[in-house]
Each structure stands twice: as C-alpha cells, then as structure tokens.
Design a protein around this motif. Structure first.
Motif, short mmCIF file in Angstrom:
data_model
loop_
_atom_site.label_atom_id
_atom_site.label_comp_id
_atom_site.label_asym_id
_atom_site.label_seq_id
_atom_site.Cartn_x
_atom_site.Cartn_y
_atom_site.Cartn_z
N HIS A 17 -6.08 3.34 -9.48
CA HIS A 17 -6.84 2.27 -8.82
C HIS A 17 -7.15 2.65 -7.38
O HIS A 17 -8.24 2.36 -6.86
N LEU A 18 -6.20 3.34 -6.74
CA LEU A 18 -6.41 3.74 -5.35
C LEU A 18 -7.43 4.87 -5.24
O LEU A 18 -8.31 4.85 -4.37
N ASP A 19 -7.31 5.89 -6.10
CA ASP A 19 -8.22 7.04 -6.01
C ASP A 19 -8.16 7.83 -7.32
O ASP A 19 -7.34 8.74 -7.48
N THR B 109 -1.10 7.17 -2.71
CA THR B 109 -1.13 7.95 -3.96
C THR B 109 0.01 8.95 -4.04
O THR B 109 0.50 9.24 -5.14
N ARG C 194 -5.03 12.88 -10.84
CA ARG C 194 -5.51 13.37 -12.14
C ARG C 194 -4.47 14.28 -12.80
O ARG C 194 -4.29 14.27 -14.03
N SER D 285 0.85 -1.20 0.00
CA SER D 285 0.00 0.00 0.00
C SER D 285 0.88 1.25 0.00
O SER D 285 1.05 1.90 1.04
N ARG E 98 -10.20 9.97 -8.37
CA ARG E 98 -10.72 11.34 -8.27
C ARG E 98 -9.75 12.30 -7.59
O ARG E 98 -9.98 13.51 -7.59
N ASP E 99 -8.70 11.79 -7.01
CA ASP E 99 -7.71 12.62 -6.33
C ASP E 99 -7.10 13.60 -7.35
O ASP E 99 -6.62 13.20 -8.41
#
Length: 639
Positions: free
Chosen positions: A415-417, A387, A424, A384, A419-420
């Motif tokens: 895959h983790l986020d 990001t 992006r 883990s 929308r971050d």
C-alpha cells in the motif's frame, strides 16, 4: 537532542565565531595595555598581532613565547597566546592561557568571550554554563558574544527554541552582533530553512566581506544544497576557497566540501578534498570521521571500523559513527559487535528507525525472527512504519512460519509503495515460502536483473540452484560478479553449483578463492569441511575447518550442526554432545540445535535431559525446517 558527534562538530562551529571577532574586539584593549611595554616587547607584540591578522597563528607563537620568557606575568601576551592556540585548534591550551590572562588582570570584556568559545571547543558546555551563565559583561558587544555562546550551549543540548529566544534577546540589545546573527543563521538551517539561512549569511558577508566564519557557514550551506543538486557544486567550491583564504587553519569549510562529495557519491573528489582537510587538521574529529566514511566507500572495512571505534571513545552516542561501525563490523563477520552498536544507535532520538531496521537485519541474518520482531515492534505499532520495517517484518514472520502475519505486513508495505524493489522482493519470497515457486521465480528474476547484488538476485540464484537449473543460475552469478567484482559471493555460488554437479576439485578451487578474499567466510569454511569429509580427509582437518567457521560466525547455525553431525558419525559421541550443549548455550532456542541436543542426550543415556530439550523445542511452536531460499536471500540484507 543532538548526538555527541553533532555536539562536537557544533563546538567547532562555536570556536569559529571568536576567530577574527576576538582580535577585532580586543585590539583596543591590547593597544592600551601595550602602551607601557618595553620597545623590544612592543615589536614582538606587533609581530604576533600581524601574524594573527594574516591568519598565521603558528607565526604568532614564537614572538609571544619570547615575551613570556622575559615576563611570565604579561597578561596581553597570555591573552594573545590563547588566541593563537585557539586558532591552531588547541582549545584546551587556549583555555589555560585565557584564564592566566584573567588572573593577571586582563579585562574580562577582552577575554571571557574567547574563554567561553574555548570551553565550547573542548566540549565543556556544562562548565561554560555553570561559570558564565549569569555573567553580564560591561561592553555590549562582548556581552552579546558571550550570550551567543551560551545560546549555542542551549542548542547543543537540543533546546533550539530556547536558543532562538536567547538570540532574539541578544539582538534586541545589540542588533549588529555578528556572533548572534551567525548563530541565528545556523539555527535557521537546523530548522530546515537552508535557503533562508543562506540569505542571512549573505547579508553578513555583504556587510563585511572578510568575515571568515560567515564564509565557512556559507560553504556548509551551499555544500548541503549541492549534495541534493539544488545549487551548483562550483558555488560551494568558490565559497570554500574564500573561507580557506580567510581562515587557512580551520577545518570546517574543507570538511563541508568532503561531505558534499560523499553525499553526491563522488568518492574520487571526496578523497581529493579530504587530503586538503588532512593537511589542515590531521587529528581533528571530523577529519578522522570522514576518513572512516571514505574507507567504507573504498571497501576498506577494517579501517572504517577501526577509525569509527576510536572516535566512539570520545563520542559514544554518535549515531552516524555507531551505524558506520556496525556496518563495517558486519562486513568483517563481527555480528555480535555490530548488533551492540546498532542497538546503541537505536537509543538515540534521531534516526531511530534506520538503526532499528539495521539491528533487525542483523537478527534476521542470524536466523532470529523473534528478536527481529521485538526490535521492530515500536515501528510496526506506529501509523507510518515505513517500507523497510514492514518488509523486514514480513521476512521475520516467514521464518517463523506465520504466513498470515506476513501477508498482513506485506499488504501494508504494498500500500505504501508497490513499485519498491524491496517490497516486490518480499512479495516474491512470500510466494516461494507458500510453495508457489514458479510464480515466485518469475517475479524475482526481473528484479534481480535490475539489482544484481541485492536480495532478489541471491534468492533467484538459490532457487535456481535448488532446482538444478545451473545454466540460469550461472548467468545470474556472472551478473553478480560484474556488479560486485571485489565480493567473494560469485565464487561462493560457483563453488556450490560445482558441488551439485559433483565437480569437487572445481568447487574446492572456488571456495579457496573465497577464503583468499575473505578468510573468515564461514560458508566457505563449512563447504571445504564438507568436501574434505567426502574425500576422506582426516577428521582433525574437518573439525579444524568447522571450528574456524564457528569462531568466525559464532551465531551461525550451520557450522554448529555440521560439527555435531561429523563428530557423531565419526564415533566421537562425547565430543558431539559437548558441541551440541555449547551450541544450544551460545544460540538458545534454535530448533535444529535443540533437536540435535535432545538426540545426543538420548544417545548418551540421559533421558530426562533429552525430554527437557524436546519439550523446549515443542514449546517454541515453530518448525526446525526454515525455507532455504529465504535464508540465502537474507544474507544479502545490508544493515
């Protein structure tokens, strides 16, 4: 393990236990020892004890010193003076007096627990363990207090399970021991159960409403909950007022309230609470540490760095201080020092991920992708990585021209986020590097609108400027100026746009405005040197500006290249070669600098050395040309 700053803060909590507790526990002993005191001394002792009971230790020192002038061997006076010094925040002085009291025959039950707290308060945990680790006091309550201090030593060393085991042993023998119950509540909070710890503290307060140390801990716990909006701020303030009323000279509750407001982002109220704290304990570690945090919020980076560095002399492994020092130094263009502090912070067990990402951010801003990947390697190998680490790895791969690895880490980040905004932004910059510029801009500009001062905004401005879309770039610069009114970035971009539009006087005005706010801004110094060269300024002036830029940011490649090129084009090949050699020494394995060095060596008639430089360049396996838009965006990375 706890950092030294946490240990130092813990020492303050340990000191807090004995305040009040000691006077209650020792009152009978003092009373019996004073029975034979002369009448005038009896009155002085009574005045000192009354002052301590009122939490006015400064009023107790006068009567006690008067007694000691008459009778330097008065053990009760030595012990009470130790208590007064202790309450005044002078544990080292308190230790001296407690030891004298013991030497003069004062009972160990009445002195050893307070001496143990004084040792904790002055950071002498090892000495406490060595001296009293095997001691058992005759009085059960005094022994419980001593054993609680020793359990605190275990907790400060990072062995919380051992500390809890010791406390449970103490409470089996003395179930009502206040120091043990108080430490149990604190360790409950350390383990993450803040509501449970709050219930334990409330039970102590319900039993004794004037238990100042319990009110202190209640203030800390409620402040922590209020910082996350889990309780109302008013509850923490009410607890803090009660703690202050009971212990007006203690810093712990006021410091907790300052932290609460800082964590909530309320700098005005944090500053107001800090003034209260400063009035109580102006030279305290926590007071200065919180002043440094406030200075950062108020953009006084010089003060933040100065205070952090001063505290690091006594707490060299404090992660929070190391991070604050590094971030402040980056604002002051001291990247070498910042990198050192982030590297040191990354060696601490707690918060390692944040420190490693901060270190990698500095390395990326300096154009060192290989170093950044080496820094991030431990995180990237974990299951883990987060990001932050993944997006930084994407940028490092892109700088190296390794789009395949960049896409692999980008996929993990998405895959983790997905929308971050940072993820992006990394995705959009990856598109730009791949040559899909229109699509990249379409992705970057909406992100820039949401975060005008972040990487997406910097990348968008750089991309639009590169495409000569000055109107669109200007709108983003205007938004940047509104978002960061104290930053020189807006003037820096306006100056660059003015250069592109051949408005050299306008550009010069903007770059000079940058230097008024940030005299060490290397980019503005380089830009003014370029303008001077184009306008026919004396070569000495151009070289002086470029030299200042190099001094301001020794790891920056651009001013080095400009200096080499200027000296070469102005008929000074020997100095150009010297500048190229110095640059390659200071910034090894940088492709552009190696190429310049090879060229200058060849021009100087040194073909063997030139071939070596070019061979080294070829061995690096990456191009000299790095994506300008990405490099500009990386300057907005905040460690």
């Amino acid at each position: 393990m706890l950092s030294s700053g946490q240990r130092r803060h813990g020492h303050g909590h340990a000191c807090a236990w004995a305040r009040g507790l000691w006077l209650v526990a020792a009152s009978g002993l003092i009373g019996s020892l004073l029975a034979c005191a002369p009448p005038d001394q009896t009155a002085q002792f009574a005045a000192a004890r009354a002052a301590l009971a009122r939490h006015e230790p400064e009023q107790a020192t006068g009567p006690l010193q008067t007694i000691l002038l008459q009778d330097p061997r008065s053990a009760p006076a030595r012990s009470l003076l130790g208590k007064a010094l202790y309450d005044l925040g002078n544990p080292a002085g308190a230790e001296v007096e407690f030891r004298r009291a013991l030497e003069l025959g004062y009972p160990a039950d009445g002195t050893v627990p307070a001496l143990a707290a004084a040792l904790l308060g002055s950071g002498q945990s090892a000495k406490l363990r060595a001296e009293f680790g095997e001691t058992t006091l005759p009085d059960a309550q005094a022994d419980a207090e001593l054993k609680s201090h020793l359990a605190m030593v275990q907790a400060l060393s990072g062995d919380v399970p051992a500390a809890l085991a010791s406390l449970h042993g103490v409470l089996q023998r003395t179930p009502a021991s206040e120091p043990a119950l108080l430490l149990l509540a604190r360790l409950t909070a350390v383990q993450g159960d803040v509501p449970g710890a709050l219930a334990q503290v409330q039970a102590l307060i319900d039993r004794r409403d004037d238990f100042g140390q319990a009110w202190q801990l209640k203030t800390e716990l409620q402040a922590a909950l209020a910082a996350d909006a889990r309780v109302d701020v008013a509850q923490a303030l009410a607890a803090g007022r009660r703690a202050h009323a009971l212990m007006p000279h203690d810093y712990i509750a006021p410091a907790a309230l300052v932290r609460m407001y800082l964590d909530r982002g309320d700098s005005a109220m944090a500053q107001q609470q800090w003034q209260t704290l400063h009035a109580i304990a102006p030279g305290n570690f926590a007071t200065i540490q919180l002043q440094a945090r406030l200075a950062w919020l108020h953009r006084d980076y010089a003060l933040a760095a100065r205070q952090s560095l001063w505290l690091l002399n006594s707490a060299p492994d404090d992660r929070e201080l190391l991070m604050l020092a590094g971030r402040s130094e980056m604002k002051l263009h001291q990247a070498d020092q910042a990198e050192t502090h982030f590297r040191q912070a990354s060696r601490q067990p707690s918060g390692q991920s944040g420190a490693l990402c901060a270190l990698a951010s500095v390395q990326l801003r300096r154009g060192a992708p290989d170093a950044a990947l080496a820094t991030l390697s431990k995180l990237l190998r974990s299951t883990s990585p987060g990001t932050d680490a993944l997006t930084l790895a994407v940028y490092a791969h892109l700088l190296r021209g390794d789009t395949r690895s960049a896409q692999a880490d980008l996929a993990r980040a998405l895959h983790l986020d997905a929308r971050d905004l940072r993820v992006r932004t990394a995705a959009a910059l990856s598109l730009w590097v791949q040559g899909r510029e229109a699509l990249a801009l379409a992705e970057l500009q909406p992100i820039a609108a949401q975060a005008p001062g972040a990487m997406a905004a910097q990348a968008s401005i750089a991309a639009l400027t590169q495409r000569h879309d000055w109107t669109a770039a200007g709108k983003l610069v205007d938004a940047l100026a509104l978002n960061q009114p104290d930053s020189p970035l807006a003037d820096l971009w306006r100056g660059r746009i003015a250069v592109q539009r051949a408005d050299l006087p306008g550009a010069q005005a903007h770059f000079e405005a940058v230097l008024r706010r940030d005299p060490l801004n290397a980019q503005a110094l380089v830009a003014l040197a370029d303008i001077g060269a184009r306008q026919g300024a004396p070569s000495t002036l151009v070289v002086e500006r470029l030299s200042r830029a190099i001094s301001a940011e020794p790891a920056s490649v651009l001013p080095r290249l400009r200096l080499i090129d200027h000296l070469r084009s102005n008929g000074r090949p020997a100095q150009a070669l010297e500048a190229a050699q110095a640059a390659s020494t200071d910034i090894p394995d940088q492709p552009d600098l190696l190429r310049r060095l090879g060229e200058m060596l060849a021009s100087a008639g040194q073909p063997v050395q030139s071939a070596r430089a070019m061979a080294r360049l070829a061995s690096l396996g990456r191009t000299s040309d790095q994506p300008v838009v990405l490099l500009e965006a990386l300057q907005a990375l905040e460690p």
